[in-house]
Design a protein around this motif. Structure first.
Motif, PDB file in Angstrom:
ATOM      1  N   MET A   1       0.840  -1.152  -0.184  1.00 12.94           N
ATOM      2  CA  MET A   1      -0.401   0.407  -0.569  1.00 12.94           C
ATOM      3  C   MET A   1       0.542   1.218  -0.172  1.00 12.94           C
ATOM      4  O   MET A   1       0.684   2.624  -0.447  1.00 12.94           O
ATOM      5  CB  MET A   1      -0.947  -0.244   0.985  1.00 12.94           C
ATOM      6  CG  MET A   1      -2.160   0.993   0.799  1.00 12.94           C
ATOM      7  SD  MET A   1      -3.168   0.758   2.528  1.00 12.94           S
ATOM      8  CE  MET A   1      -3.950   1.927   2.075  1.00 12.94           C
ATOM      9  N   ILE A   2       2.156   0.915   0.838  1.00  9.45           N
ATOM     10  CA  ILE A   2       2.688   2.635   1.085  1.00  9.45           C
ATOM     11  C   ILE A   2       3.257   2.398  -0.920  1.00  9.45           C
ATOM     12  O   ILE A   2       3.533   3.626  -1.294  1.00  9.45           O
ATOM     13  CB  ILE A   2       4.079   2.046   2.081  1.00  9.45           C
ATOM     14  CG1 ILE A   2       3.261   1.978   3.356  1.00  9.45           C
ATOM     15  CG2 ILE A   2       5.177   3.048   1.659  1.00  9.45           C
ATOM     16  CD1 ILE A   2       4.588   2.006   4.139  1.00  9.45           C
ATOM     17  N   GLU A   3       3.619   1.396  -1.100  1.00 12.76           N
ATOM     18  CA  GLU A   3       4.121   1.891  -2.885  1.00 12.76           C
ATOM     19  C   GLU A   3       3.901   1.790  -3.826  1.00 12.76           C
ATOM     20  O   GLU A   3       3.568   3.031  -4.418  1.00 12.76           O
ATOM     21  CB  GLU A   3       4.848   0.050  -3.314  1.00 12.76           C
ATOM     22  CG  GLU A   3       5.841  -0.356  -4.346  1.00 12.76           C
ATOM     23  CD  GLU A   3       5.939  -1.592  -4.272  1.00 12.76           C
ATOM     24  OE1 GLU A   3       6.515  -1.717  -5.181  1.00 12.76           O
ATOM     25  OE2 GLU A   3       5.983  -2.427  -3.329  1.00 12.76           O
ATOM     26  N   ARG A   4       2.195   1.714  -3.477  1.00 11.00           N
ATOM     27  CA  ARG A   4       0.706   1.954  -4.148  1.00 11.00           C
ATOM     28  C   ARG A   4       0.416   4.018  -3.925  1.00 11.00           C
ATOM     29  O   ARG A   4      -0.391   4.126  -4.827  1.00 11.00           O
ATOM     30  CB  ARG A   4       0.297   1.449  -4.735  1.00 11.00           C
ATOM     31  CG  ARG A   4      -1.053   1.343  -3.598  1.00 11.00           C
ATOM     32  CD  ARG A   4      -1.621  -0.096  -4.622  1.00 11.00           C
ATOM     33  NE  ARG A   4      -2.447  -1.025  -2.840  1.00 11.00           N
ATOM     34  CZ  ARG A   4      -2.855  -0.593  -2.569  1.00 11.00           C
ATOM     35  NH1 ARG A   4      -3.780   0.422  -2.245  1.00 11.00           N
ATOM     36  NH2 ARG A   4      -3.422  -1.417  -1.073  1.00 11.00           N
ATOM     37  N   GLY A   5       1.073   4.030  -2.925  1.00 12.20           N
ATOM     38  CA  GLY A   5       1.195   5.463  -3.014  1.00 12.20           C
ATOM     39  C   GLY A   5      -0.950   5.877  -2.109  1.00 12.20           C
ATOM     40  O   GLY A   5      -1.527   7.036  -1.852  1.00 12.20           O
ATOM     41  N   GLY A   6      -0.990   4.276  -1.484  1.00  9.37           N
ATOM     42  CA  GLY A   6      -2.310   5.153  -0.405  1.00  9.37           C
ATOM     43  C   GLY A   6      -1.992   5.796   0.518  1.00  9.37           C
ATOM     44  O   GLY A   6      -1.235   6.165   1.227  1.00  9.37           O
ATOM     45  N   THR A   7      -3.412   6.572   1.368  1.00  7.25           N
ATOM     46  CA  THR A   7      -3.289   7.416   2.105  1.00  7.25           C
ATOM     47  C   THR A   7      -3.231   6.424   3.299  1.00  7.25           C
ATOM     48  O   THR A   7      -4.570   5.470   3.987  1.00  7.25           O
ATOM     49  CB  THR A   7      -4.980   8.517   2.404  1.00  7.25           C
ATOM     50  OG1 THR A   7      -4.802   8.925   0.714  1.00  7.25           O
ATOM     51  CG2 THR A   7      -4.456   9.419   3.707  1.00  7.25           C
ATOM     52  N   ILE A   8      -2.197   6.574   3.995  1.00  6.15           N
ATOM     53  CA  ILE A   8      -2.228   5.966   5.552  1.00  6.15           C
ATOM     54  C   ILE A   8      -2.477   6.645   6.639  1.00  6.15           C
ATOM     55  O   ILE A   8      -1.354   7.675   6.625  1.00  6.15           O
ATOM     56  CB  ILE A   8      -1.125   5.516   5.523  1.00  6.15           C
ATOM     57  CG1 ILE A   8      -0.575   4.227   4.308  1.00  6.15           C
ATOM     58  CG2 ILE A   8      -1.007   4.299   7.118  1.00  6.15           C
ATOM     59  CD1 ILE A   8      -0.065   2.996   4.690  1.00  6.15           C
TER      60      ILE A   8
END
Ligand code: MGD
Ligand code: MGD
Ligand code: SF4
Ligand code: MO
Length: 757
Positions: free
Chosen positions: A233-240
């Motif tokens: 998810m970090i790799e695909r730029g998701g919001t965390i």
């Protein structure tokens, strides 16, 4: 937002990459074990056996490789396994240290001195030890009834002893993975959706656009498959969005870090609901179709404005608005993560309820990118006569007081063993397997008092951990690499089974749990419940009922089965009936209202640290699982001791230097036995200190005069439980909130006088 590919993330979290062992390539344990023999192990020179990891309860499936001489050489992930996707975490790779640890328990031991004095034992044969256990079980039965013999358990060996106790007639049992871990979040979700989460949690992080972590410190909490999902998810730029008083590994990789004042999360959750409702950011169609009590909730949250929440949580109102809008914008592809260890502040069911309700407003339950509906294989249980009905059980101990005590409450079972308890459900003896209540069920003083008051204590363990010092009989279990256990049959996207099969014969005189339980059962006259000689027969029978077999599973390790029901709510054509009183997702809980609890969460402030004291918060380190791996030779090499995180302001106040050894004293005057080095860092709030759990081992027994202890782990670091004198009981479940303790830092050794005198 920091951009990071998976390799980097795994490096940060310390995880291994596919098929590559992270054992130190030279020196240390590896050298001592294999000497010069560092040549690669070729596939055709090794025997490959399927396993299910027991280094933590994520239970990844893998393969063990055993060489011609019968040495286990490595463990790798099974590519087909949805818990690991073929990659074990460093603890799992290092799991073979559990097998090779020379401090292991090797033979049955019987106590020879009183529990208050020196913990002296003598070696015994299995027959003698098992005869004694069976004799004492009969004795307790004739004096008090079978129900007075309680079972505390954890892990995959637990079910063998549950079967034994139920067959015998005691259902007085519990595990710390309930009351000290996830019971509150299960209760909070059951009250909302009529369904809990279990393990692995059915979070659809793979498809989510926004992930909200409240506490949950993935990357330090190494729950494997989900750490991988998050790194993707970090790799695909998701919001965390990470809410944590500490700048955790996850906080470092988040879009937003909210450094919340500890114990105030419920205020933030209520304020988020306020914004999401008032700004119409919720999923209207979903809320209308599937939920009950929306108008009541809308009224209820009006007073919980972001401006009010700022004064409680110290998070600026602007950040609360901004993050609520991020969630609303991603709806329904949002996971507000339920967490797992939720035994925090004693209002944990209500906090978990708020998380469940927030997900409902965002329409994420049962939706792609939110939570999927998991399914598992309908694997029939082994046939046996009906279990006798005990006169009372864990339910009688807890359910009267805590309506959502959905499993045995360990701390209450312990309360019922205290000398001052005079009610009808008296606990007089303990059978303890694969759990170390001295570390895991605070307050420690109570556990010790209960164990000392008990007439008989049996401990089944692999190591001389603290709990063995309180036993009358110690039974050495074989490690997970040397034994069979029940088939792993977890709820998942795709139903699947995984087999743990022994890679080698048990070392020393250790025995698998199923064998120990059966031998005791036979001695208690329970032959009808053990119509088999070897547990493999049971597994083979079970597997054949679903069209597989032991032979097939030995080849596959993991086998998939077709789903029978849809994975997402949308596929049910609006016909979905939730398992609640109203058949809907209950934003207003009719059960909680009926039982006299708050039907919607109400913010109530928690005690603040007394002047000059700091709140003790705790969590995990990536390289260890609780206290169970601290002595593991491989993992010890990777992390020898914890550090106490302190803010520079605190360091200044106490005049602390980086790395200086300190002791802790809590608000009740209890002092830690050992010391810990300080880590001065801006990454922790100034009102708290952070200490990883599981260190500070103090277990030491004597066997025929010779000291037996966890030689690497002994005395290293501080055990958080030692300075946890107060726990706050969660009214709905009876779980224990443990972040309710305050400490001061001691720079002088408080035990110096003891040493001198
Ligand atoms: N490496 C490793 N991984 C493990 C385990 C292990 O022993 N070792 N154990 C496994 C088990 S059984 C469990 S249950 C899970 C537990 O792991 P989680 O469920 O992730 O545990 P939490 O208690 O949510 O997370 C601890 C975090 O909470 C933060 N925190 C403390 N107080 C507060 C507060 O008031 N509010 C907020 N928002 N945050 C706070 C701490 O700073 C810390 O970062 O880990 C699992 N994974
Ligand atoms: N203070 C404090 N208390 C906590 C927590 C915390 O963070 N802080 N975390 C809570 C959480 S989330 C959880 S899940 C629980 C976990 O609590 P526990 O299950 O008690 O965990 P451990 O401390 O690892 O104790 C495991 C024991 O099992 C033994 N063991 C390991 N493998 C085997 C095996 O294969 N067979 C047998 N027979 N024994 C084995 C180990 O040697 C050790 O004695 O603790 C909870 N309690
Ligand atoms: S997450 Fe790591 S320790 Fe836990 S089961 Fe998987 S490999 Fe084993
Ligand atoms: Mo846990």
């Amino acid at each position: 937002m920091s951009k990071l590919n998976r390799r980097q993330f795994l490096k940060i979290s310390g995880a291994a990459t596919a098929g590559v062992t992270v054992l130190p390539a030279s020196g240390g344990f590896w050298e001592a074990l294999f000497g010069e023999e560092k040549r690669p192990l070729l596939e055709n020179q090794a025997v490959k056996t399927p396993t299910v990891c027991e280094v933590c309860f994520w239970n990844c499936a893998g393969w063990t490789y055993t060489d011609k001489e019968g040495n286990i050489r490595k463990i790798i992930g099974n590519d087909k396994d949805p818990h690991s996707n073929g990659r074990l975490c460093p603890r799992g790779t290092g799991g073979l240290g559990m097998y090779y640890d020379e401090d292991r328990l090797k033979k049955p031991l019987i106590r020879v001195t009183g529990k208050d004095g020196k913990q002296s034992f003598r070696e015994a044969s299995w027959d003698e030890a098992l005869d004694l256990v069976a004799k004492k079980m009969k004795e307790i039965d004739s004096k008090y009834g079978k129900e007075s013999f309680a079972l505390l358990f954890h892990g995959k060996t637990g079910p063998h002893f549950e079967h034994l106790f139920k067959a015998w007639g005691s259902d007085t049992m519990g595990e710390p993975a309930g009351a000290q871990c996830l019971i509150a979040r299960e209760a909070g979700f059951i009250a909302t959706y009529g369904a809990g989460l279990a393990s692995p949690e059915p979070t659809d992080i793979k498809n989510a656009d926004c992930l909200v972590l409240i506490g949950s410190h993935f990357g330090e909490n190494m729950h494997n498959g989900h750490v991988q999902d998050i790194s993707d998810m970090i790799e695909r730029g998701g919001t965390i969005i990470t809410v944590d008083p500490r700048f955790s590994t996850m906080a470092a990789h988040s879009t937003k870090w909210l450094p919340i004042k500890p114990a105030t999360d419920l205020a933030l959750l209520l304020a988020w609901m306020n914004v999401i409702i008032n700004e119409n950011l919720y999923d209207k169609e979903y809320v209308e179709k599937y939920t009950y009590g929306f108008d009541l909730l809308k009224d209820h949250v009006q007073k919980y404005t972001p401006e009010w929440a700022e004064s409680v949580t110290t998070i600026p109102a602007a950040d609360i608005y901004e993050t609520a809008r991020m969630m609303g914008g991603a709806s329904p592809r949002v996971v507000v993560h339920p967490g797992r260890h939720t035994a925090w502040y004693g209002d944990d069911t209500q906090r978990s309820r708020a998380i469940a309700m927030l997900n409902a407003l965002l329409g994420s339950w049962g939706r792609k990118g939110g939570f999927y509906f998991p399914e598992r294989v309908k694997l029939p249980k082994e046939p046996h006569p009906p279990f006798p009905k005990p006169k009372w059980s864990w339910k009688d101990i807890s359910r009267g007081k805590h309506k959502l005590a959905i499993m045995g409450i360990t701390n209450e079972i312990i309360d019922h063993a205290l000398p001052e308890y005079n009610g009808p459900y008296k606990v007089k003896a303990f059978f303890i397997t694969a759990t170390n209540p001295i570390q895991s069920i605070p307050p420690q003083e109570k556990v010790i008092k209960a164990l000392q008051a008990a007439e008989f204590v049996v401990v089944v363990d692999t190591m001389p951990s603290e709990i063995t010092g309180y036993a009358d009989v110690i039974l050495p279990e074989a490690t997970y690499l040397e034994r069979l256990d029940h088939i792993r049959n977890a709820h998942h996207r795709i139903p699947n089974l995984a087999l743990r099969y022994p890679a080698v014969k048990p070392k020393y005189e250790t025995k698998p749990g199923w064998w120990i339980a059966r031998e005791i059962g036979i001695r208690l006259g329970l032959k009808d419940f053990y119509e088999w000689e070897d547990f493999e027969e049971v597994l083979d029978w079970q597997l054949r009922q679903v069209g597989s077999s032991i032979e097939e599973m030995k080849q596959l390790g993991v086998k998939y089965f077709p789903r029978k029901t849809p994975m997402y709510l949308d596929e049910y054509d609006g016909q979905y009936w939730f398992n609640t009183n109203t058949g809907k997702i209950e934003l207003y809980s009719t059960d909680l209202a009926e039982w006299g609890y708050d039907p919607m969460p109400v913010y109530k402030p928690h005690p603040e640290p007394p002047p000059g004291m700091l709140r003790l918060i705790y969590g995990r380190v990536p390289m260890h699982t609780f206290g169970r791996t601290i002595n593991n030779p491989n993992l010890f090499e990777l992390k020898k001791e914890p550090a106490l995180w302190v803010h520079p302001k605190v360091a200044k106040l106490y005049d602390l230097k980086q790395g200086q050894e300190v002791w802790l004293k809590n608000h009740k005057g209890k002092v830690s036995s050992f010391s810990v080095p300080v880590r001065i860092t801006q990454r922790i709030r100034h009102d708290s200190v952070y200490l990883p759990h599981g260190f500070g081992n103090k277990g030491r027994i004597f066997v025929d005069g010779k000291k037996l202890e966890m030689s690497r782990a002994y005395g290293r670091g501080i055990l958080d439980s030692e300075v946890m004198s107060d726990v706050y009981i969660d009214p709905e479940t009876g779980g224990t909130g443990m972040r309710s303790n305050f400490v001061e830092i001691l720079t002088e050794n408080p035990h110096k006088k003891d040493i001198e005198s």
